[in-house]
Scaffold this active site. Sequence first.
Site, PDB file in Angstrom:
ATOM      1  N   ARG A 187       0.863  -1.194   0.000  1.00 16.28           N
ATOM      2  CA  ARG A 187       0.000   0.000   0.000  1.00 16.28           C
ATOM      3  C   ARG A 187       0.895   1.237   0.000  1.00 16.28           C
ATOM      4  O   ARG A 187       1.219   1.784   1.055  1.00 16.28           O
ATOM      5  CB  ARG A 187      -0.870  -0.031   1.258  1.00 16.28           C
ATOM      6  N   SER A 197     -11.695  -2.765   2.908  1.00 17.59           N
ATOM      7  CA  SER A 197     -11.594  -1.921   4.117  1.00 17.59           C
ATOM      8  C   SER A 197     -12.968  -1.393   4.474  1.00 17.59           C
ATOM      9  O   SER A 197     -13.630  -0.775   3.624  1.00 17.59           O
ATOM     10  CB  SER A 197     -10.697  -0.710   3.855  1.00 17.59           C
ATOM     11  N   LYS A 227      -5.114   9.636  12.790  1.00 18.53           N
ATOM     12  CA  LYS A 227      -6.541   9.354  13.003  1.00 18.53           C
ATOM     13  C   LYS A 227      -7.463  10.192  12.120  1.00 18.53           C
ATOM     14  O   LYS A 227      -8.536   9.753  11.746  1.00 18.53           O
ATOM     15  CB  LYS A 227      -6.909   9.506  14.467  1.00 18.53           C
TER      16      LYS A 227
END
Length: 222
Positions: free
Chosen positions: A48, A117, A146
């Site tokens: 990724r 995902s 986050k």
Amino acid sequence: MMSNEQGAVAINFSLYLITDRKLLTPHSSLLTAVEDTLKGGVKAVQLREKDLNTRELLELAYKMRELTKKYHAKLFINDRVDIALAVDADGVHIGQKSIPAHAVKKIVQDKLIIGVSTHSLEEALEAERDGADFITLGPIYETPSKLKYGKPIGVDTLKRVKSKLSMPVFGIGGIKLDKVREVKETGADGIALISAILASKDIRKTTEDFLRLLNQNEGQTY
Ligand code: TZP
């Protein structure tokens, strides 16, 4: 590709390593870091590296394929069905904005395992309906980045999602060694992670520590 009696793909790993070469020290290369995880026992790697151009990604994917094969580990390519097919990867891992699982299936039929995902029960159920073979669900905990992944959803959501699905569910997001037990207790089939291993000082040892915890008291694939 191996399938079980129901026709579903066998997901025979519990630790799903996702790459991010930006987390490495300037002295180590992604291939060396991933090889350390493979020496530590990782059996599934997702490439990724979203900022690479197609040619760069393809070149890296070929190298990753060779490396993962040497250690009998599965290789997944993030988002790029074409590259996954070109390098003979085991699977492709798609996100909520990628080409959806049902369309991937139409292209690849049974040639690739499809991971998706997800961030909620709704997305997880949709992935299952769409023909995904497994999902990651998260972020379970706060992660350094986050903002990018949204608010943590917590282990209770992970437990609830796991109880509603028949396909494997991997918790993701902020999972460190001290969280493995709690995640396992949800019934999740495994964990997916980036920084806890790739940003650690001793990548091989940290991988072994994760696998030891995942395998503790288990007669299953953890
Ligand atoms: N999807 C949800 S959280 C996350 C992704 C890709 C990041 C996981 O990284 P880390 O470092 O294991 O928290």
